[in-house]
Design a protein around this motif. Structure first.
Motif, PDB file in Angstrom:
ATOM      1  N   VAL A  12     129.781  67.864  13.658  1.00 18.73           N
ATOM      2  CA  VAL A  12     129.494  69.197  14.097  1.00 18.73           C
ATOM      3  C   VAL A  12     130.445  70.170  13.768  1.00 18.73           C
ATOM      4  CG1 VAL A  12     129.163  70.227  16.287  1.00 18.73           C
ATOM      5  CG2 VAL A  12     128.135  67.955  15.855  1.00 18.73           C
ATOM      6  N   ARG A  13     130.171  71.418  13.512  1.00 19.88           N
ATOM      7  CA  ARG A  13     131.027  72.322  13.315  1.00 19.88           C
ATOM      8  C   ARG A  13     130.957  73.707  14.339  1.00 19.88           C
ATOM      9  NH1 ARG A  13     130.310  72.985   6.531  1.00 19.88           N
ATOM     10  NH2 ARG A  13     130.241  70.862   6.217  1.00 19.88           N
ATOM     11  N   THR A  14     130.297  73.546  15.588  1.00 29.15           N
ATOM     12  CA  THR A  14     130.121  74.364  16.289  1.00 29.15           C
ATOM     13  C   THR A  14     130.833  74.101  17.679  1.00 29.15           C
ATOM     14  OG1 THR A  14     127.910  73.233  17.105  1.00 29.15           O
ATOM     15  CG2 THR A  14     127.902  75.352  15.712  1.00 29.15           C
ATOM     16  N   PRO A  15     131.180  74.946  18.649  1.00 31.34           N
ATOM     17  CA  PRO A  15     131.821  74.559  19.680  1.00 31.34           C
ATOM     18  C   PRO A  15     131.289  73.523  20.611  1.00 31.34           C
ATOM     19  CG  PRO A  15     131.219  76.834  20.028  1.00 31.34           C
ATOM     20  CD  PRO A  15     130.954  76.406  18.572  1.00 31.34           C
ATOM     21  N   TYR A  16     129.819  73.277  20.749  1.00 32.76           N
ATOM     22  CA  TYR A  16     128.896  72.863  21.619  1.00 32.76           C
ATOM     23  C   TYR A  16     127.870  72.009  20.737  1.00 32.76           C
ATOM     24  CZ  TYR A  16     130.825  76.555  24.427  1.00 32.76           C
ATOM     25  OH  TYR A  16     131.908  77.396  25.073  1.00 32.76           O
ATOM     26  N   PHE A  17     127.436  71.003  21.244  1.00 30.03           N
ATOM     27  CA  PHE A  17     126.513  70.169  20.607  1.00 30.03           C
ATOM     28  C   PHE A  17     125.420  69.777  21.595  1.00 30.03           C
ATOM     29  CE2 PHE A  17     129.316  66.979  22.198  1.00 30.03           C
ATOM     30  CZ  PHE A  17     128.452  66.035  22.661  1.00 30.03           C
ATOM     31  N   PHE A  18     124.227  69.579  21.197  1.00 30.39           N
ATOM     32  CA  PHE A  18     123.368  68.963  22.089  1.00 30.39           C
ATOM     33  C   PHE A  18     122.816  67.830  21.658  1.00 30.39           C
ATOM     34  CE2 PHE A  18     118.939  68.528  23.979  1.00 30.39           C
ATOM     35  CZ  PHE A  18     119.238  68.638  25.235  1.00 30.39           C
ATOM     36  N   ILE A  19     122.802  66.647  22.388  1.00 31.92           N
ATOM     37  CA  ILE A  19     122.405  65.439  21.934  1.00 31.92           C
ATOM     38  C   ILE A  19     121.249  65.012  22.626  1.00 31.92           C
ATOM     39  CG2 ILE A  19     123.840  64.138  23.510  1.00 31.92           C
ATOM     40  CD1 ILE A  19     124.706  61.900  21.120  1.00 31.92           C
ATOM     41  N   LEU A  20     120.390  64.137  21.834  1.00 36.73           N
ATOM     42  CA  LEU A  20     119.147  63.853  22.229  1.00 36.73           C
ATOM     43  C   LEU A  20     118.620  62.547  21.864  1.00 36.73           C
ATOM     44  CD1 LEU A  20     115.922  66.019  21.927  1.00 36.73           C
ATOM     45  CD2 LEU A  20     118.091  65.965  20.560  1.00 36.73           C
ATOM     46  N   ASP A  21     117.611  61.565  22.292  1.00 36.05           N
ATOM     47  CA  ASP A  21     117.192  60.564  21.499  1.00 36.05           C
ATOM     48  C   ASP A  21     116.030  61.132  20.822  1.00 36.05           C
ATOM     49  OD1 ASP A  21     118.615  58.829  23.413  1.00 36.05           O
ATOM     50  OD2 ASP A  21     116.887  58.203  24.379  1.00 36.05           O
ATOM     51  N   ASP A  22     115.862  60.364  19.417  1.00 35.60           N
ATOM     52  CA  ASP A  22     114.989  60.740  18.471  1.00 35.60           C
ATOM     53  C   ASP A  22     113.576  60.599  19.057  1.00 35.60           C
ATOM     54  OD1 ASP A  22     114.734  57.862  18.690  1.00 35.60           O
ATOM     55  OD2 ASP A  22     114.897  57.521  16.418  1.00 35.60           O
ATOM     56  N   ASP A  23     113.205  60.146  20.302  1.00 37.54           N
ATOM     57  CA  ASP A  23     112.031  60.371  20.537  1.00 37.54           C
ATOM     58  C   ASP A  23     111.768  61.260  21.844  1.00 37.54           C
ATOM     59  OD1 ASP A  23     113.237  58.676  22.637  1.00 37.54           O
ATOM     60  OD2 ASP A  23     111.570  57.152  22.717  1.00 37.54           O
TER      61      ASP A  23
END
Length: 336
Positions: free
Chosen positions: A146-157
């Protein structure tokens, strides 16, 4: 005055209080032992009185700044990340849903499937891992890119919907008065209908004895509400779809021993380190897809490929020095 440049300084004076205070203002403490983070105590004695002054010696690190130009909007601030395994129908649908609402957003996919397939879409970064390398190992890989200050993570489904308002979560993370590290969504099973039995908030009650910690997980509970955001609940455990500060979450990381199933283990590791909230007005949808082949691998091990701990709970008991663990509602072979 005697004892300059030593660990004991003596001042002999007949001066009045104002002159004495002026002299003391010019005394400089210097540590003779190099350390980046240490503490010392200075004892001051005066006419039979004694006080201790606590000194914190710390080398301040450099800041880590991100380039977030306003003209590029949220795409310069947030990266979507996921880990996938033998569910290309699911991850392709997830990618399409993200780009439906955020067409230019970067998506990072960590993939340890056996037979690799291309994941179509603009701004999709597809990282290939060794086969069945693991759930949390893949999350670490994705987060590392990740190269941004924030990330959003979620399951692949999981899928984005019109209620997946990333701007709201960014607003919370950027509020300097709140100092929030993670802001999660709630999860829908269909339009407007939230899942209430799995993807909810919980809090951890922790006690300690000489034999270790006792943790009681209170399901569907919260510590309170976030000031000025009454729809956001303060909790220890949140749903598996959240936005985080990239550097803060990297400092905790995802334990790669969790190779098949894991969630609360990350939150145990974040306990006391990260400030966490869940905002029920921001949502993703759980479009569960499981094949027989996927299920075979999902519950193949307890923890670690050698099954050395016999299950997730036993691993947490060992790793987190627990004497007892209660309130884990979920059932299944991964909780053995």
């Amino acid at each position: 005055m005697s004892g300059q440049n030593s660990n004991q300084l003596k001042i002999f004076t007949a001066m009045n209080i104002s002159e004495t205070n002026n002299l003391l203002k010019h005394i400089i403490y210097t540590s003779k032992v190099y350390d980046i983070d240490a503490r010392d105590v200075i004892e001051v004695r005066y006419r039979g009185f004694s006080i201790n002054l606590q000194i914190h010696i710390r080398r301040e690190p450099f800041p880590r700044l991100f380039d977030t130009r306003e003209d590029e909007g949220i795409n310069k601030k947030v990266t979507v990340i996921t880990k996938t395994f033998m569910r290309y129908d699911a991850v392709n649908a997830m990618v399409q849903s993200v780009h439906k609402y955020y067409p230019n957003m970067t998506i990072i996919v960590a993939d340890d499937s056996e037979h690799i397939e291309k994941i179509p879409g603009n701004n999709v970064k597809h990282f290939i891992m060794p086969f069945a390398e693991g759930w949390f190992a893949g999350r670490n890989l994705a987060l590392s890119q990740v190269r941004t200050p924030y990330f959003f993570i979620l399951d692949d489904d999981m899928m984005f919907t019109k209620n997946t308002k990333l701007e709201k979560l960014v607003e919370i993370l950027e509020d300097p008065n709140l100092k929030i590290d993670i802001a999660s969504t709630r999860v829908e099973k269909e339009e407007g209908v939230m899942l209430k039995t799995l993807f909810t908030t919980s809090i951890y009650e922790r006690g300690f004895s000489k034999d270790g910690f006792c943790v009681n997980r209170i399901y569907n509970a919260k510590h309170g509400y976030l000031e000025d955001y009454p729809e956001c609940e303060i909790a220890d455990e949140i749903p598996n779809a959240f936005m985080g500060r990239t550097l803060s979450v990297r400092s905790v990381g995802f334990d790669p021993m969790l190779d098949r199933v894991g969630h609360y283990e990350f939150l145990f590791d974040a306990y006391g380190k990260l400030r966490i909230v869940c905002c029920k007005d921001v949502r993703v949808r759980h479009a569960q897809i499981r094949t027989a082949e996927y299920e075979k691998f999902r519950y193949a091990d307890g923890v670690g490929k050698n099954k050395g701990f016999g299950g997730r709970a036993f691993y947490s008991i060992y790793k987190n020095n627990l004497k007892c663990l209660s309130g884990m509602r979920q059932k299944g072979p991964h909780y053995n």
